[in-house]
Motif scaffolding. Structure first.
Motif, short mmCIF file in Angstrom:
data_model
loop_
_atom_site.label_atom_id
_atom_site.label_comp_id
_atom_site.label_asym_id
_atom_site.label_seq_id
_atom_site.Cartn_x
_atom_site.Cartn_y
_atom_site.Cartn_z
N ALA A 1 0.84 -1.20 0.00
CA ALA A 1 0.00 0.00 0.00
C ALA A 1 0.88 1.25 0.00
N TYR A 2 0.52 2.20 -0.86
CA TYR A 2 1.24 3.47 -0.91
C TYR A 2 0.28 4.58 -0.50
N SER B 1 -12.41 -6.88 1.93
CA SER B 1 -13.54 -7.27 1.07
C SER B 1 -13.10 -8.22 -0.04
N LYS B 2 -11.81 -8.19 -0.37
CA LYS B 2 -11.27 -9.07 -1.40
C LYS B 2 -10.62 -10.32 -0.80
N ASP B 3 -10.66 -10.42 0.54
CA ASP B 3 -10.08 -11.55 1.27
C ASP B 3 -8.58 -11.69 1.02
N VAL B 4 -7.90 -10.53 0.98
CA VAL B 4 -6.43 -10.51 0.85
C VAL B 4 -5.88 -9.57 1.92
N LYS B 5 -4.55 -9.58 2.09
CA LYS B 5 -3.94 -8.76 3.13
C LYS B 5 -2.86 -7.85 2.54
N ILE B 6 -2.70 -6.70 3.18
CA ILE B 6 -1.62 -5.78 2.82
C ILE B 6 -0.35 -6.26 3.50
N ALA B 7 0.70 -6.49 2.71
CA ALA B 7 1.97 -6.99 3.26
C ALA B 7 2.77 -5.87 3.90
N SER B 8 2.74 -4.68 3.30
CA SER B 8 3.50 -3.56 3.85
C SER B 8 2.91 -2.24 3.38
N GLN B 9 3.20 -1.19 4.15
CA GLN B 9 2.72 0.15 3.82
C GLN B 9 3.90 1.10 3.66
N TYR B 10 3.76 2.00 2.72
CA TYR B 10 4.79 2.99 2.45
C TYR B 10 4.10 4.35 2.53
N ILE B 11 4.49 5.15 3.51
CA ILE B 11 3.77 6.39 3.82
C ILE B 11 4.73 7.56 3.73
N LEU C 1 9.37 1.36 -2.23
CA LEU C 1 8.34 0.38 -2.60
C LEU C 1 8.74 -0.34 -3.89
N ILE C 2 9.15 0.43 -4.90
CA ILE C 2 9.54 -0.17 -6.18
C ILE C 2 10.74 -1.08 -5.99
N ALA C 3 11.72 -0.64 -5.20
CA ALA C 3 12.92 -1.45 -4.97
C ALA C 3 12.60 -2.74 -4.20
N LEU D 1 -0.90 -0.81 -4.26
CA LEU D 1 -2.29 -0.46 -3.96
C LEU D 1 -2.39 1.00 -3.54
N ILE D 2 -3.27 1.74 -4.23
CA ILE D 2 -3.49 3.14 -3.90
C ILE D 2 -4.98 3.43 -3.86
N GLU D 3 -5.31 4.50 -3.15
CA GLU D 3 -6.72 4.91 -3.02
C GLU D 3 -7.22 5.52 -4.33
N LYS D 4 -6.45 6.46 -4.87
CA LYS D 4 -6.78 7.14 -6.12
C LYS D 4 -5.50 7.33 -6.92
N VAL D 5 -5.63 7.50 -8.23
CA VAL D 5 -4.44 7.65 -9.07
C VAL D 5 -3.63 8.87 -8.67
N ASP D 6 -4.30 9.94 -8.20
CA ASP D 6 -3.53 11.14 -7.86
C ASP D 6 -2.63 10.94 -6.64
N ARG D 7 -2.83 9.85 -5.87
CA ARG D 7 -1.90 9.53 -4.79
C ARG D 7 -0.57 9.07 -5.37
N LEU D 8 -0.62 8.49 -6.58
CA LEU D 8 0.59 8.00 -7.24
C LEU D 8 1.24 9.10 -8.07
N SER D 9 0.41 9.87 -8.78
CA SER D 9 1.00 10.85 -9.69
C SER D 9 0.13 12.07 -9.94
N ARG D 10 0.78 13.22 -9.85
CA ARG D 10 0.29 14.48 -10.40
C ARG D 10 1.40 15.06 -11.29
N LEU D 11 2.20 14.15 -11.82
CA LEU D 11 3.40 14.52 -12.56
C LEU D 11 3.07 15.04 -13.96
#
Length: 199
Positions: A5-6, A29-39, A55-57, A66-76
């Protein structure tokens, strides 16, 4: 396949962990787990984001970002978005966006290998990233116009500090509360605490 999760906020004054509950509800809700979070608290309009780079490394081929919305990843800007997207593709990381149903296929286990689904997902993410950048630029432009107008009218005073918050922070520090305790109580950044202590 690990789900990473980012979570990002633009400034330290904003709460980067705000979307944690939504991401957790989504994975449950998808019956899966988040392994790690990057904040991190960094602008999405900048490439220099250490936690995203970590996270990428850390990721292995097939892992999920996993992100909430695309703008959490990029406004580039487009060229920088292409560079970031290439890094994600080269690392074979799948992007899953909670509010974009089309990206859920890899978690649902459906259409994972469908070329059409992959092309549509890539197109959707490109489009959302472009819209996020456009929204960022529009807000910056409107903000600049508002400041200019206020300056012309002699009404612009700049961003004012939250004096009540600073007083509350000082009270807690004087009661020998740690900076971490103050952060947890008032949901503020360490730089805000430093300003309160200094001022």
């Amino acid at each position: 396949m690990f789900i990473r999760a980012y979570l990002r906020a633009s400034t330290e004054e904003q709460d980067a962990t705000r979307a944690q509950a939504e991401l957790l509800n989504f994975t449950q809700s998808k019956d899966v787990k988040i392994a790690s979070q990057y904040i991190e608290s960094k602008s999405g309009a900048k490439m220099d984001r250490p936690e995203l780079a970590r996270l990428i490394a850390d990721s292995h081929p097939g892992d999920i970002l996993l992100i909430e919305k695309v703008d959490r990843l990029s406004r580039l800007p487009y060229e920088q978005w292409k560079k970031l997207k290439t890094q994600l593709i080269d690392a074979k990381i799948h992007i899953v966006v909670v509010d974009q149903l089309m990206t859920h296929g890899i978690i649902n286990g459906s259409e994972e290998n469908s070329m059409i689904a992959k092309v549509l997902t890539e197109f959707m993410i490109d489009l959302a990233a472009a819209m996020a950048r456009d929204d960022y630029e529009t807000r910056r432009k409107r903000q600049a116009q508002g400041i200019l107008k206020a300056q012309e009218l002699g009404k612009y005073q700049g961003r004012q500090p939250d004096l009540e918050l600073r007083e509350n922070i000082k009270l807690l520090i004087n009661e020998d509360k740690s900076w971490s305790q103050v952060q947890n109580l008032w949901k503020c950044s360490r730089s805000t605490i430093a300003k309160a202590v200094k001022g």
